[in-house]
Design an enzyme around this catalytic site. Structure first.
Site, PDB file in Angstrom:
ATOM      1  N   ARG A  96       0.834  -1.202   0.000  1.00 15.71           N
ATOM      2  CA  ARG A  96       0.000   0.000   0.000  1.00 15.71           C
ATOM      3  C   ARG A  96       0.871   1.256   0.000  1.00 15.71           C
ATOM      4  O   ARG A  96       0.520   2.270   0.619  1.00 15.71           O
ATOM      5  CB  ARG A  96      -0.966   0.024   1.182  1.00 15.71           C
ATOM      6  CG  ARG A  96      -1.767  -1.248   1.377  1.00 15.71           C
ATOM      7  CD  ARG A  96      -2.562  -1.650   0.152  1.00 15.71           C
ATOM      8  NE  ARG A  96      -3.274  -2.909   0.346  1.00 15.71           N
ATOM      9  CZ  ARG A  96      -3.915  -3.555  -0.617  1.00 15.71           C
ATOM     10  NH1 ARG A  96      -3.929  -3.078  -1.849  1.00 15.71           N
ATOM     11  NH2 ARG A  96      -4.541  -4.683  -0.376  1.00 15.71           N
ATOM     12  N   LYS A 141       1.461  -7.570  14.735  1.00 19.07           N
ATOM     13  CA  LYS A 141       0.192  -7.978  14.134  1.00 19.07           C
ATOM     14  C   LYS A 141       0.105  -9.484  14.302  1.00 19.07           C
ATOM     15  O   LYS A 141       0.898 -10.218  13.719  1.00 19.07           O
ATOM     16  CB  LYS A 141       0.156  -7.590  12.655  1.00 19.07           C
ATOM     17  CG  LYS A 141      -1.091  -8.079  11.911  1.00 19.07           C
ATOM     18  CD  LYS A 141      -1.040  -7.671  10.440  1.00 19.07           C
ATOM     19  CE  LYS A 141      -2.250  -8.189   9.668  1.00 19.07           C
ATOM     20  NZ  LYS A 141      -2.225  -7.790   8.238  1.00 19.07           N
ATOM     21  N   GLU A 152      -5.390 -11.885   9.393  1.00 23.84           N
ATOM     22  CA  GLU A 152      -5.148 -12.039   7.961  1.00 23.84           C
ATOM     23  C   GLU A 152      -4.031 -13.042   7.665  1.00 23.84           C
ATOM     24  O   GLU A 152      -3.160 -12.819   6.841  1.00 23.84           O
ATOM     25  CB  GLU A 152      -4.831 -10.685   7.335  1.00 23.84           C
ATOM     26  CG  GLU A 152      -5.961  -9.689   7.461  1.00 23.84           C
ATOM     27  CD  GLU A 152      -5.666  -8.374   6.781  1.00 23.84           C
ATOM     28  OE1 GLU A 152      -6.554  -7.866   6.075  1.00 23.84           O
ATOM     29  OE2 GLU A 152      -4.542  -7.861   6.946  1.00 23.84           O
ATOM     30  N   ARG A 210      -1.621  -4.603  17.577  1.00 26.89           N
ATOM     31  CA  ARG A 210      -2.742  -4.201  16.716  1.00 26.89           C
ATOM     32  C   ARG A 210      -4.014  -4.973  17.054  1.00 26.89           C
ATOM     33  O   ARG A 210      -3.988  -6.193  17.232  1.00 26.89           O
ATOM     34  CB  ARG A 210      -2.397  -4.411  15.243  1.00 26.89           C
ATOM     35  CG  ARG A 210      -1.319  -3.477  14.727  1.00 26.89           C
ATOM     36  CD  ARG A 210      -1.058  -3.713  13.260  1.00 26.89           C
ATOM     37  NE  ARG A 210      -1.830  -2.843  12.393  1.00 26.89           N
ATOM     38  CZ  ARG A 210      -2.460  -3.234  11.294  1.00 26.89           C
ATOM     39  NH1 ARG A 210      -2.468  -4.514  10.954  1.00 26.89           N
ATOM     40  NH2 ARG A 210      -3.090  -2.378  10.534  1.00 26.89           N
ATOM     41  N   ARG A 258     -18.030  -8.647  10.693  1.00 26.73           N
ATOM     42  CA  ARG A 258     -16.613  -8.372  10.979  1.00 26.73           C
ATOM     43  C   ARG A 258     -16.440  -7.165  11.898  1.00 26.73           C
ATOM     44  O   ARG A 258     -15.476  -7.083  12.652  1.00 26.73           O
ATOM     45  CB  ARG A 258     -15.885  -8.141   9.661  1.00 26.73           C
ATOM     46  CG  ARG A 258     -14.441  -7.704   9.812  1.00 26.73           C
ATOM     47  CD  ARG A 258     -13.764  -7.688   8.473  1.00 26.73           C
ATOM     48  NE  ARG A 258     -12.637  -6.805   8.418  1.00 26.73           N
ATOM     49  CZ  ARG A 258     -12.015  -6.460   7.310  1.00 26.73           C
ATOM     50  NH1 ARG A 258     -12.446  -6.933   6.146  1.00 26.73           N
ATOM     51  NH2 ARG A 258     -10.991  -5.655   7.327  1.00 26.73           N
ATOM     52  N   LYS A 292      -7.628   0.607  14.813  1.00 27.04           N
ATOM     53  CA  LYS A 292      -8.020   1.371  13.625  1.00 27.04           C
ATOM     54  C   LYS A 292      -9.203   2.265  13.958  1.00 27.04           C
ATOM     55  O   LYS A 292     -10.075   1.899  14.752  1.00 27.04           O
ATOM     56  CB  LYS A 292      -8.384   0.435  12.478  1.00 27.04           C
ATOM     57  CG  LYS A 292      -7.178  -0.288  11.880  1.00 27.04           C
ATOM     58  CD  LYS A 292      -7.511  -0.940  10.546  1.00 27.04           C
ATOM     59  CE  LYS A 292      -6.278  -1.623   9.962  1.00 27.04           C
ATOM     60  NZ  LYS A 292      -6.494  -2.105   8.579  1.00 27.04           N
ATOM     61  N   ASP A 313     -11.928  -1.074   7.971  1.00 30.55           N
ATOM     62  CA  ASP A 313     -10.576  -0.992   7.410  1.00 30.55           C
ATOM     63  C   ASP A 313     -10.393   0.268   6.584  1.00 30.55           C
ATOM     64  O   ASP A 313     -10.420   0.216   5.360  1.00 30.55           O
ATOM     65  CB  ASP A 313     -10.309  -2.240   6.534  1.00 30.55           C
ATOM     66  CG  ASP A 313      -8.851  -2.376   6.127  1.00 30.55           C
ATOM     67  OD1 ASP A 313      -8.007  -1.659   6.679  1.00 30.55           O
ATOM     68  OD2 ASP A 313      -8.564  -3.219   5.265  1.00 30.55           O
ATOM     69  N   GLU A 337      -4.895   4.130   0.922  1.00 29.29           N
ATOM     70  CA  GLU A 337      -5.118   2.778   0.415  1.00 29.29           C
ATOM     71  C   GLU A 337      -6.479   2.631  -0.257  1.00 29.29           C
ATOM     72  O   GLU A 337      -6.571   2.211  -1.408  1.00 29.29           O
ATOM     73  CB  GLU A 337      -4.983   1.771   1.556  1.00 29.29           C
ATOM     74  CG  GLU A 337      -5.305   0.357   1.157  1.00 29.29           C
ATOM     75  CD  GLU A 337      -5.289  -0.621   2.330  1.00 29.29           C
ATOM     76  OE1 GLU A 337      -5.706  -1.777   2.133  1.00 29.29           O
ATOM     77  OE2 GLU A 337      -4.873  -0.225   3.437  1.00 29.29           O
TER      78      GLU A 337
END
Length: 833
Positions: free
Chosen positions: A172, A291, A295, A328, A344, A368, A373, A401
């Protein structure tokens, strides 16, 4: 009150490449520099000291702004006309002055310009450097106000996250390769890293994580640990502490252990040894970013350990050195879209709420700003209201992003302010996000901000001159979130482009309109940014949001749209907020329209507070937002001759691109929901383009029709491509438009993997040519498909046309790019495509 002198405007400066950003120190004409002190005293002679750097910066800045050379001394001199920069302690010692130092927060400073001696004194050396940059910022903006004030940071953690990979690529990142890594190693020449640290210090950012959160274990090899020491060495003079991201499985994949269980003694010992080695190379390292279990990344859940136990593994290793773990909260599982209750957005609270109070005091949970996201608009993450005994930091994103990837102008400070200023009303008391992350609301020792920035080797740092306003604004808001986003912007404009009021007013208008415009033509009413979440996150692809397990769903069908996140009938997400906020979001009548589809599943004909239906708002907003993007081109063109040609042309190219791509967005979203709902646009615009000529309807030679997928990425669902990748294609037609002057737009597709060439003729006379080379010019995430990412537009203005003229476009393919064409549009003045 700030007073900015109205100075005579210099002639246009020599070309600038953007490398100096807002630290240009451009000359101010017509200013008597005799009022500027004639000496600098920097109260530290160590070259790695931020105070030493402050002295050098003051000398450089005053030379640039006033053309006046000032010598630097390192002890008290005889001159009364002096700038003194240092810590309170050093000042008191050097001047035998028991200065009544205020109770400043770490990194705070005192700036006094009211006397012949300008005092710039920091609570620590970093604070002194910040004060020097503050003083120079005032001077560079023509602000000679006599001031005397203290300034302290709102929060101790003000970091950036750089998602740089060891091979030199940046996840990104849209501004070129990494300034830190290449071919698996840390680069030899760290000049750009030092320049970046200087930029960060100028906006009071005190830490930088230099590698991707999806971390590569090879960063921890002895050679790279030594390289981290070299990065830290060039950061140190600017008070920027180095931090790194870790791969949780490193003990197994790098250390050859049989496990990475955070409670296993061998794992604990391994991380302790690695941490010792890193601190030997970097004694002042800021800490780690982790992290985990997100993912596909490894983490403690693999061994049925809690996320808190995983975070505390690193906290214990860092504790002797004063290091911090940024852990995170971006953890979620894949979901089943057929489950109405699946969401989510619920994940962060579900994973972390029960762990509140179990994290060590040097752990900060990095959250975040919204629950999904980095979307164009999200509600404030409710996790901020659910961790009362845990340090927290907000994660923002400077790199765009999901928001145009620096190809679209989107000034983000107003978006961030909606989150920072939001009052979560915990225990029915004022609980703004800004006061939660500072640690003040819940009496926590740590907290603050992190922003994903992703600068690269491009001289503009982020790939776009105007995008740098976001990095500047991030630093300013991290220090003081109560600042006004427009005031921050205008400081940046004066520092970056000069003091001409027309420049200030024009860029202010463009920037302040940019986020609302992008929201309107991408995804409004809280439906999220309707991009392709499985591919590049750049162009439109609304149907891609659903029918996958990622949970960024719209749940749109032919009658209804939106996620039901109510407690009464939906996923229960609204109930994660404190009662006062939960009640507001539970009811469609009290939910703000700009978040309606985030919280509620409604009919397309549902009436908004504005009186419009949801679907008509979609149509109108997409036309309005796209229309605003068109105005950015003439607004920027009005500055020709007032900004150096290099930066002017670079920004103009991007604004012309944005104007074209905004139409791609507008049509794709409107066509998709028009097709899905079957409800016509009351304005008669959607699907009605009287000034267009579809490429597939032209006379084709060497071209063939091609059905585009997704269908909404092409006008009338189809485009044309050359018959083979070595065949030149020709598309021609006889024009039936009335005689007149037209702007001629050609929508085409620019794929990575080839650079096609196009030329347009009117009655066999060339009126324009261009290359499909955006992958080399824009820095965005390109596409190998004919889709909403690769769709773009070339406009040739002021073409005189007569009825019966013959238009011809010749496309020469290259590589995998078959010179694809979508349509041509002839727009008379005032016409809307």
């Amino acid at each position: 009150m700030q007073v900015f002198l109205l100075l005579g405007i210099l002639s246009v400066a020599a070309a600038e490449d953007g490398l100096a950003a807002w630290l240009r120190y451009a000359p101010l004409p017509g200013v008597n520099h005799q009022a500027i002190p004639s000496n600098i005293v920097a109260l530290n002679t160590t070259t790695s000291s931020p105070v030493y750097s402050a002295g050098v910066e003051l000398q450089k800045g005053i030379q640039g702004i006033f053309g006046k050379h000032i010598d630097i001394g390192y002890e008290k001199g005889e001159s009364l006309s002096t700038i003194v920069v240092g810590t309170f302690g050093a000042y008191s010692q050097e001047y035998n002055n028991n200065f009544n130092a205020p109770d400043l927060e770490e990194d705070g400073f005192w700036l006094n310009t009211q006397n012949d001696t300008v005092q710039i004194l920091g609570q620590n050396e970093r604070g002194a450097l910040y004060g020097a940059f503050e003083y120079l910022s005032m001077l560079a903006q023509g602000n000679f106000t006599k001031v005397a004030y203290f300034s302290s940071p709102h929060a101790p953690i003000r970091w950036t996250n750089e998602w740089d990979n060891m091979d030199g690529s940046i996840e990104r990142g849209f501004g070129g390769p990494s300034i830190f890594f290449q071919n698996g190693l840390i680069v030899n020449n760290l000049t750009r890293a030092a320049e970046y640290a200087r930029l960060l210090a100028s906006v009071r950012i005190n830490g930088a994580i230099v590698n991707n959160v999806n971390a590569n274990v090879t960063l921890l090899t002895p050679q790279n640990i030594a390289g981290l020491g070299r990065i830290a060495d060039v950061f140190r003079p600017y008070g920027v502490q180095l931090g790194i991201s870790l791969n949780f499985a490193s003990p197994q994949t790098l250390g050859n252990l049989s496990t990475f269980d955070p409670l296993d003694p061998s794992v604990i010992e391994w991380w302790g040894n690695i941490t010792d080695q890193i601190y030997e190379a970097v004694p002042d390292m800021a800490g780690y970013l982790v992290k985990a279990n997100s993912e596909g990344q490894p983490g403690p859940l693999t061994y049925n350990r809690t996320l808190a136990e995983g975070a505390n593994l690193f906290a214990n290793a860092l504790q002797p050195y004063g290091g911090i773990v940024m852990f995170r909260a971006f953890v979620y599982n894949m979901l089943n879209i057929s489950d109405w209750k699946a969401d989510r957005a619920n994940a962060a609270v579900q994973f972390f709420k029960e762990l509140d109070g179990q994290f060590d005091d040097n752990v900060v949970v990095q959250i975040k700003y919204g629950p999904i996201d980095f979307q164009v608009r999200e509600p404030t993450s409710p996790l901020f209201a659910n961790l009362l005994q845990t340090n927290t930091a907000i994660e923002l994103q400077v790199t765009q992003e999901y928001l145009g990837q620096q190809c679209h102008l989107v000034y983000l400070a107003p978006l961030w302010k909606t989150i920072l200023d939001f009052d979560l009303r915990v225990d029915n008391r004022s609980s703004t996000v800004s006061n939660i992350i500072s640690g003040k609301r819940f009496n926590r020792p740590l907290g603050g901000s992190a922003a994903v920035v992703n600068v690269g080797t491009n001289t503009t740092w982020l790939g776009s001159h105007l995008a740098m306003s976001n990095l500047y604004a991030y630093g300013r808001l991290a220090w003081n979130p109560s600042l006004d986003s427009e005031a921050i912007l205008q400081d940046w404009i004066r520092l970056t482009f000069g003091l001409d009021p027309s420049i200030l007013n024009t860029i202010t208008q463009m920037s302040m309109e940019s986020w609302p415009a992008y929201e309107n033509y991408s995804g409004n009413l809280g439906i999220q940014t309707l991009t392709d979440i499985l591919y590049t996150h750049f162009g439109p692809n609304p149907q891609n949001m659903d029918n996958n397990g990622y949970g960024q769903w719209t749940r749109a069908d032919h009658l209804t749209i939106g996620m039901d996140r109510t407690v009464s009938n939906g996923t229960g997400f609204a109930g994660q907020y404190p009662p006062e906020i939960a009640a507001m979001y539970e009811d469609p009548s009290t939910t703000p329209d700009n978040l309606l589809l985030w919280f509620h599943h409604v009919n397309y004909t549902h009436l908004l507070h504005s009186g419009n239906t949801v679907i008509q708002h979609f149509y109108d907003a997409h036309y309005n937002g796209s229309g605003v993007a068109q105005t950015f081109v003439p607004l920027w063109e009005s500055l020709k001759g007032k900004i150096d040609d290099q930066r002017f042309e670079d920004v103009l190219f991007r604004q012309e691109y944005q104007a074209g791509h905004a139409i791609v967005w507008r049509d794709a979203i409107n066509d998709f929901y028009h097709n899905l709902s079957g409800i016509p646009d009351l304005g008669g615009r959607v699907g009605n383009h009287p000034w267009r000529i579809e490429a597939e309807s032209m006379v084709l030679d060497g071209y063939k029709s091609y059905t585009v997928s997704p269908f909404e990425a092409a006008s009338n669902y189809s485009a044309v491509v050359t018959v083979t990748n070595s065949t030149v294609g020709t598309a021609s037609t006889t024009l039936g438009f009335p005689d007149g002057k037209y702007d001629v737009g050609v929508n085409y597709y620019d794929l990575i993997g080839g650079i096609s060439h196009f030329e347009m003729f009117l009655n066999e006379k060339s009126i324009g040519s261009w290359a499909g080379d955006l992958e080399n010019r824009l820095g965005h995430a390109p596409s190998v498909y004919l889709d909403g990412h690769s769709a773009t537009r070339k406009t040739i203005r002021g073409v005189n046309v007569k009825k019966g003229d013959v238009l011809k476009i010749v496309g020469t393919p290259n590589g995998i790019e078959p010179a694809p064409l979508d349509y041509v549009v002839f727009l008379p003045e005032g016409a809307i495509d």
